[in-house]
Every structure is written in C-alpha cells, then in structure tokens.
Scaffold this active site. Structure first.
Site, short mmCIF file in Angstrom:
data_model
loop_
_atom_site.label_atom_id
_atom_site.label_comp_id
_atom_site.label_asym_id
_atom_site.label_seq_id
_atom_site.Cartn_x
_atom_site.Cartn_y
_atom_site.Cartn_z
N LEU A 155 0.88 -1.16 0.00
CA LEU A 155 0.00 0.00 0.00
C LEU A 155 0.91 1.21 0.00
O LEU A 155 1.91 1.24 0.72
CB LEU A 155 -0.89 0.02 1.25
N ASP A 156 0.58 2.22 -0.80
CA ASP A 156 1.47 3.38 -0.84
C ASP A 156 1.40 4.15 0.47
O ASP A 156 0.57 3.88 1.35
CB ASP A 156 1.17 4.26 -2.06
N ASN A 157 2.28 5.11 0.59
CA ASN A 157 2.46 5.87 1.82
C ASN A 157 1.15 6.45 2.35
O ASN A 157 0.87 6.43 3.55
CB ASN A 157 3.46 7.00 1.53
N HIS A 158 0.29 6.95 1.45
CA HIS A 158 -0.93 7.64 1.86
C HIS A 158 -2.14 6.73 1.95
O HIS A 158 -3.23 7.19 2.29
CB HIS A 158 -1.21 8.80 0.89
N SER A 159 -1.97 5.45 1.62
CA SER A 159 -3.07 4.50 1.73
C SER A 159 -3.00 3.77 3.07
O SER A 159 -1.93 3.66 3.68
CB SER A 159 -3.03 3.50 0.58
#
Length: 212
Positions: free
Chosen positions: A47-51
């Site tokens: 999951l990316d940083n903001h997810s």
C-alpha cells in the site's frame, strides 16, 4: 507453530507509513510498529504511503507468487472517501470501466468491477494525522477489483472527477481487516490464512524447501 515453520500476520497499515522495513528515505517504516516481527518478515504486495488498511506480512516468500502472480485473480476491496457527492450514474461508470493512464503513458480501460455507494462504517475512525474535513460534501465508496495497476483506485475516482481523499484496503478475498485499529497487528494460523485468501495450491512442506 505452523507446520511449515513460517509465520503470517495482517496489519492495519497507518497513513503516512511505507510498506517496507528498510528505506533510504526518512519515512515511517513497518519496523516502527509496536510488534517484534521475526527475521525474514516482508510485506506481500504493498500500500502506498498515503493508503491505509489491510497489509499481509509473512516469512513465506511463496505467498506473493501464489496470491498476485497466479492465473487465478484475487479480489481486493477498498473503502474510499472522495470529494463531493457521487451519483449512481458515476458509480455505474466505475462498474463498467473507465480509462486511466498507466505506467509508460498508455491508456487503459479498467476491468468491470463492483462499486457501492456506502455510509462510513462506524468503526472507521477519523484520520488523526492530517485530518480530513469530513464536514464538507463527500462520498464513501466500496470498490472491489481484481486488477492492481499503479494507483488504480485513485485514478479511477479521478476519471469520474472525484478526488480520492482517503483509501483503506478492507479485505483480500475473505481475509478481512475487521476492526483492527491503525497500527494493529494480528498473527494468523497457516491453514486459516490460505483458506481465507482462497489459495488452494499451497503445500506446507514446500515452504521450507530451498528456493531455486
């Protein structure tokens, strides 16, 4: 102890944390969670940083191939908060497929997927870091898909002119995030882990064989 000797975990990855234990950048890492993971633990997918939300961690290197590189697609479901009110017509566009730009600059029409306009679940707490203005018009969507292009869900909502403010993965097949709090860790028994992910072609004894 699992028969193979491997261990399996799910976590609720918090906002502003990368899906890695090591990074050359000054970012929050999985190792910052309050849990003593065994040596060799790694994230399956990312999951990316903001997810936020459901992320699998395991010491079994075969899981990534069995889950994301097999011929059998596996469903992933995301709870998504977007700016402004989504109409049923816009949701139907997402269900049928929308055109997004993928890596390399090509246009890609997304595979038909499941989309529901939902109320915010009671157990989803407001984001404490970089809180959102939930008093402004917005919608919550539950999106289930089987493909995973880079930033696909964010690009899909952008294609219907709704900016994605919050993205939470809530399940992979029958493996559910449930009410695990942000930063929470849950260890799973091996057979239950594979059963919920609907992975049938795994062999416990093969997990301990040397990798070619």
């Amino acid at each position: 102890m699992n028969e193979s000797g491997h261990r399996y975990f799910i976590i609720n990855k918090p906002y502003n944390m990368v899906s890695q234990f090591i990074s050359p950048d000054k970012v929050r890492l999985l190792g910052d969670l309050d849990f003593d993971f065994p040596e060799g633990t790694h994230a399956v997918g990312r999951l990316d940083n903001h997810s936020e939300g459901l992320l699998i961690l395991t010491t079994n290197k075969r899981v990534t191939r069995l889950l994301f590189e097999s011929d059998q697609p596996h469903k992933r479901t995301y709870l998504v908060m977007v700016k402004n009110v989504v109409t049923e017509e816009s949701a139907e566009q997402l269900r049928k497929g929308v055109s997004i730009r993928i890596k390399g600059g090509a246009d890609w029409v997304t595979t038909p997927c499941e989309v529901e306009i939902v109320e915010k679940p009671a157990h989803i707490a407001p984001r404490t870091q970089y809180p959102l203005k939930e008093f402004l018009p917005h919608s919550w969507l539950l999106i289930t898909l089987t493909e995973g292009k880079y930033h696909q869900v964010r690009k899909m909502t952008s294609a219907i002119r709704h900016h994605c403010d919050r993205l939470i993965r809530v399940s992979i097949e029958d493996l559910q995030l449930g009410d695990l709090p942000p930063g929470g860790v849950k260890e799973m028994e091996e057979q239950e882990f594979f059963r919920l992910l609907k992975i049938e072609n795994w062999q416990p004894e093969a997990s301990i064989l040397p990798q070619e």
